[in-house]
Design a protein around this motif. Structure first.
Motif, PDB file in Angstrom:
ATOM      1  N   ASP A 118     -78.833 -95.214  32.741  1.00 31.12           N
ATOM      2  CA  ASP A 118     -77.522 -94.563  32.686  1.00 31.12           C
ATOM      3  C   ASP A 118     -76.438 -95.488  32.134  1.00 31.12           C
ATOM      4  O   ASP A 118     -75.259 -95.144  32.147  1.00 31.12           O
ATOM      5  CB  ASP A 118     -77.125 -94.026  34.066  1.00 31.12           C
ATOM      6  CG  ASP A 118     -77.042 -95.120  35.124  1.00 31.12           C
ATOM      7  OD1 ASP A 118     -77.538 -96.243  34.861  1.00 31.12           O
ATOM      8  OD2 ASP A 118     -76.478 -94.853  36.198  1.00 31.12           O
ATOM      9  N   ARG A 119     -76.824 -96.655  31.643  1.00 31.05           N
ATOM     10  CA  ARG A 119     -75.878 -97.597  31.027  1.00 31.05           C
ATOM     11  C   ARG A 119     -75.748 -97.332  29.541  1.00 31.05           C
ATOM     12  O   ARG A 119     -76.712 -96.971  28.888  1.00 31.05           O
ATOM     13  CB  ARG A 119     -76.407 -99.031  31.167  1.00 31.05           C
ATOM     14  CG  ARG A 119     -75.961 -99.764  32.369  1.00 31.05           C
ATOM     15  CD  ARG A 119     -76.696-101.077  32.488  1.00 31.05           C
ATOM     16  NE  ARG A 119     -76.091-102.150  31.711  1.00 31.05           N
ATOM     17  CZ  ARG A 119     -76.652-103.331  31.554  1.00 31.05           C
ATOM     18  NH1 ARG A 119     -77.819-103.614  32.090  1.00 31.05           N
ATOM     19  NH2 ARG A 119     -76.057-104.253  30.850  1.00 31.05           N
ATOM     20  N   MET A 120     -74.555 -97.553  29.008  1.00 31.92           N
ATOM     21  CA  MET A 120     -74.351 -97.453  27.575  1.00 31.92           C
ATOM     22  C   MET A 120     -73.640 -98.714  27.110  1.00 31.92           C
ATOM     23  O   MET A 120     -72.621 -99.107  27.668  1.00 31.92           O
ATOM     24  CB  MET A 120     -73.518 -96.225  27.222  1.00 31.92           C
ATOM     25  CG  MET A 120     -73.478 -95.977  25.741  1.00 31.92           C
ATOM     26  SD  MET A 120     -72.648 -94.456  25.293  1.00 31.92           S
ATOM     27  CE  MET A 120     -73.692 -93.234  26.005  1.00 31.92           C
ATOM     28  N   LEU A 121     -74.220 -99.372  26.105  1.00 34.67           N
ATOM     29  CA  LEU A 121     -73.637-100.581  25.534  1.00 34.67           C
ATOM     30  C   LEU A 121     -73.087-100.259  24.155  1.00 34.67           C
ATOM     31  O   LEU A 121     -73.771 -99.629  23.339  1.00 34.67           O
ATOM     32  CB  LEU A 121     -74.691-101.682  25.383  1.00 34.67           C
ATOM     33  CG  LEU A 121     -75.351-102.246  26.623  1.00 34.67           C
ATOM     34  CD1 LEU A 121     -76.428-103.237  26.233  1.00 34.67           C
ATOM     35  CD2 LEU A 121     -74.329-102.915  27.509  1.00 34.67           C
ATOM     36  N   ILE A 122     -71.882-100.722  23.877  1.00 40.78           N
ATOM     37  CA  ILE A 122     -71.308-100.602  22.545  1.00 40.78           C
ATOM     38  C   ILE A 122     -71.797-101.826  21.772  1.00 40.78           C
ATOM     39  O   ILE A 122     -71.424-102.959  22.095  1.00 40.78           O
ATOM     40  CB  ILE A 122     -69.768-100.566  22.617  1.00 40.78           C
ATOM     41  CG1 ILE A 122     -69.319 -99.378  23.469  1.00 40.78           C
ATOM     42  CG2 ILE A 122     -69.171-100.517  21.213  1.00 40.78           C
ATOM     43  CD1 ILE A 122     -67.857 -99.417  23.876  1.00 40.78           C
ATOM     44  N   LEU A 123     -72.675-101.608  20.800  1.00 40.03           N
ATOM     45  CA  LEU A 123     -73.301-102.714  20.082  1.00 40.03           C
ATOM     46  C   LEU A 123     -72.452-103.135  18.894  1.00 40.03           C
ATOM     47  O   LEU A 123     -72.156-102.328  18.007  1.00 40.03           O
ATOM     48  CB  LEU A 123     -74.706-102.323  19.625  1.00 40.03           C
ATOM     49  CG  LEU A 123     -75.649-101.893  20.749  1.00 40.03           C
ATOM     50  CD1 LEU A 123     -76.983-101.462  20.182  1.00 40.03           C
ATOM     51  CD2 LEU A 123     -75.820-103.008  21.770  1.00 40.03           C
ATOM     52  N   VAL A 124     -72.068-104.394  18.901  1.00 37.71           N
ATOM     53  CA  VAL A 124     -71.135-104.939  17.916  1.00 37.71           C
ATOM     54  C   VAL A 124     -71.890-105.761  16.879  1.00 37.71           C
ATOM     55  O   VAL A 124     -72.717-106.597  17.237  1.00 37.71           O
ATOM     56  CB  VAL A 124     -70.084-105.821  18.626  1.00 37.71           C
ATOM     57  CG1 VAL A 124     -69.140-106.463  17.623  1.00 37.71           C
ATOM     58  CG2 VAL A 124     -69.307-105.019  19.653  1.00 37.71           C
ATOM     59  N   ASP A 125     -71.599-105.511  15.606  1.00 38.94           N
ATOM     60  CA  ASP A 125     -72.096-106.362  14.524  1.00 38.94           C
ATOM     61  C   ASP A 125     -71.108-107.507  14.416  1.00 38.94           C
ATOM     62  O   ASP A 125     -70.085-107.414  13.739  1.00 38.94           O
ATOM     63  CB  ASP A 125     -72.174-105.568  13.215  1.00 38.94           C
ATOM     64  CG  ASP A 125     -72.721-106.384  12.067  1.00 38.94           C
ATOM     65  OD1 ASP A 125     -72.700-107.631  12.146  1.00 38.94           O
ATOM     66  OD2 ASP A 125     -73.162-105.783  11.074  1.00 38.94           O
ATOM     67  N   THR A 157     -64.892 -98.159  12.669  1.00 40.94           N
ATOM     68  CA  THR A 157     -66.174 -98.385  13.337  1.00 40.94           C
ATOM     69  C   THR A 157     -67.125 -99.198  12.461  1.00 40.94           C
ATOM     70  O   THR A 157     -68.323 -99.245  12.736  1.00 40.94           O
ATOM     71  CB  THR A 157     -66.836 -97.041  13.720  1.00 40.94           C
ATOM     72  OG1 THR A 157     -66.992 -96.259  12.542  1.00 40.94           O
ATOM     73  CG2 THR A 157     -66.015 -96.289  14.751  1.00 40.94           C
ATOM     74  N   ASP A 158     -66.613 -99.836  11.420  1.00 38.00           N
ATOM     75  CA  ASP A 158     -67.453-100.617  10.506  1.00 38.00           C
ATOM     76  C   ASP A 158     -68.213-101.726  11.225  1.00 38.00           C
ATOM     77  O   ASP A 158     -69.287-102.105  10.795  1.00 38.00           O
ATOM     78  CB  ASP A 158     -66.609-101.256   9.395  1.00 38.00           C
ATOM     79  CG  ASP A 158     -66.111-100.228   8.403  1.00 38.00           C
ATOM     80  OD1 ASP A 158     -66.613 -99.085   8.425  1.00 38.00           O
ATOM     81  OD2 ASP A 158     -65.229-100.576   7.603  1.00 38.00           O
ATOM     82  N   TYR A 159     -67.639-102.268  12.282  1.00 37.43           N
ATOM     83  CA  TYR A 159     -68.255-103.391  12.980  1.00 37.43           C
ATOM     84  C   TYR A 159     -69.210-102.952  14.092  1.00 37.43           C
ATOM     85  O   TYR A 159     -69.749-103.783  14.807  1.00 37.43           O
ATOM     86  CB  TYR A 159     -67.187-104.326  13.545  1.00 37.43           C
ATOM     87  CG  TYR A 159     -66.274-103.645  14.530  1.00 37.43           C
ATOM     88  CD1 TYR A 159     -66.637-103.541  15.870  1.00 37.43           C
ATOM     89  CD2 TYR A 159     -65.075-103.091  14.133  1.00 37.43           C
ATOM     90  CE1 TYR A 159     -65.830-102.894  16.777  1.00 37.43           C
ATOM     91  CE2 TYR A 159     -64.251-102.450  15.033  1.00 37.43           C
ATOM     92  CZ  TYR A 159     -64.640-102.356  16.344  1.00 37.43           C
ATOM     93  OH  TYR A 159     -63.837-101.711  17.242  1.00 37.43           O
ATOM     94  N   LEU A 160     -69.425-101.655  14.250  1.00 36.97           N
ATOM     95  CA  LEU A 160     -70.331-101.169  15.289  1.00 36.97           C
ATOM     96  C   LEU A 160     -71.721-100.928  14.719  1.00 36.97           C
ATOM     97  O   LEU A 160     -71.870-100.320  13.656  1.00 36.97           O
ATOM     98  CB  LEU A 160     -69.807 -99.870  15.904  1.00 36.97           C
ATOM     99  CG  LEU A 160     -68.497 -99.962  16.677  1.00 36.97           C
ATOM    100  CD1 LEU A 160     -68.132 -98.600  17.245  1.00 36.97           C
ATOM    101  CD2 LEU A 160     -68.561-100.995  17.765  1.00 36.97           C
ATOM    102  N   ILE A 161     -72.735-101.411  15.419  1.00 41.07           N
ATOM    103  CA  ILE A 161     -74.121-101.127  15.053  1.00 41.07           C
ATOM    104  C   ILE A 161     -74.491 -99.753  15.583  1.00 41.07           C
ATOM    105  O   ILE A 161     -75.159 -98.973  14.928  1.00 41.07           O
ATOM    106  CB  ILE A 161     -75.061-102.198  15.648  1.00 41.07           C
ATOM    107  CG1 ILE A 161     -74.784-103.543  15.006  1.00 41.07           C
ATOM    108  CG2 ILE A 161     -76.519-101.788  15.479  1.00 41.07           C
ATOM    109  CD1 ILE A 161     -75.499-104.701  15.687  1.00 41.07           C
ATOM    110  N   GLY A 162     -74.025 -99.471  16.782  1.00 41.29           N
ATOM    111  CA  GLY A 162     -74.330 -98.196  17.417  1.00 41.29           C
ATOM    112  C   GLY A 162     -74.136 -98.311  18.907  1.00 41.29           C
ATOM    113  O   GLY A 162     -73.471 -99.225  19.400  1.00 41.29           O
ATOM    114  N   LEU A 163     -74.746 -97.382  19.632  1.00 36.74           N
ATOM    115  CA  LEU A 163     -74.658 -97.359  21.092  1.00 36.74           C
ATOM    116  C   LEU A 163     -76.057 -97.540  21.658  1.00 36.74           C
ATOM    117  O   LEU A 163     -76.975 -96.791  21.308  1.00 36.74           O
ATOM    118  CB  LEU A 163     -74.051 -96.044  21.569  1.00 36.74           C
ATOM    119  CG  LEU A 163     -72.638 -95.759  21.055  1.00 36.74           C
ATOM    120  CD1 LEU A 163     -72.212 -94.351  21.430  1.00 36.74           C
ATOM    121  CD2 LEU A 163     -71.653 -96.781  21.593  1.00 36.74           C
ATOM    122  N   GLY A 164     -76.207 -98.548  22.507  1.00 36.08           N
ATOM    123  CA  GLY A 164     -77.495 -98.796  23.149  1.00 36.08           C
ATOM    124  C   GLY A 164     -77.519 -98.127  24.511  1.00 36.08           C
ATOM    125  O   GLY A 164     -76.550 -98.200  25.262  1.00 36.08           O
TER     126      GLY A 164
END
Length: 148
Positions: free
Chosen positions: A123-130, A112-119
């Motif tokens: 009711d939407r969830m975005l997988i935030l990518v670095d 998960t090193d490349y993930l910033i977090g979850l936006g």
């Protein structure tokens, strides 16, 4: 933080809009021998040779298809231009810091090193990518060789 949201399979991802140079429809690429399977090849974009990475293959998300809806996001990362194939681009959203939750710890099962977090937006969830981190290191070195 302004985020460009895009789909890979059934999931919605997001990346910093400032990394995006342009959004294009998918066009055929020139394949490069012995490249990893997720590097589709290269295209000539106004005189610049741009490596094209299929994120669906990179993340092992289903069987990719290439049709009129397939999109290439042209990114500018550390002075390098890279194309990223995704299923579709959704929209641009603005996230406040309180809408961004840290990525869950997955142990060694998932990097998960490349993930910033979850936006979260309603009711939407975005997988935030670095995207800098995802496209850096050994992969960028390989992409730089392909573009040369």
């Amino acid at each position: 933080m302004e985020i460009l949201s895009f789909k890979l399979g059934q999931e919605e991802y997001g990346l910093n809009i400032l990394k995006v140079q342009e959004i294009r429809g998918y066009e055929s690429v020139t394949r490069i021998a012995n490249a990893p399977d997720y590097i589709m090849g290269v295209v000539n974009l106004r005189g610049i040779i741009v490596p094209i990475v299929d994120m669906r293959v990179r993340f092992n998300i289903g069987t990719p298809s290439y049709d009129d809806f397939t999109v290439v996001i042209i990114l500018n990362i550390a002075g390098r231009v890279i194309g990223m194939v995704v299923d579709s681009v959704s929209d641009v959203v603005t996230l406040a810091s309180e809408q961004i939750k840290p990525a869950p710890e997955m142990g060694t099962a998932l990097n998960t090193d490349y993930l910033i977090g979850l936006g979260t937006i309603d009711d939407r969830m975005l997988i935030l990518v670095d995207i800098d981190r995802l496209m850096s290191g050994a992969e960028i070195g390989l992409l730089q060789k392909l573009a040369a």
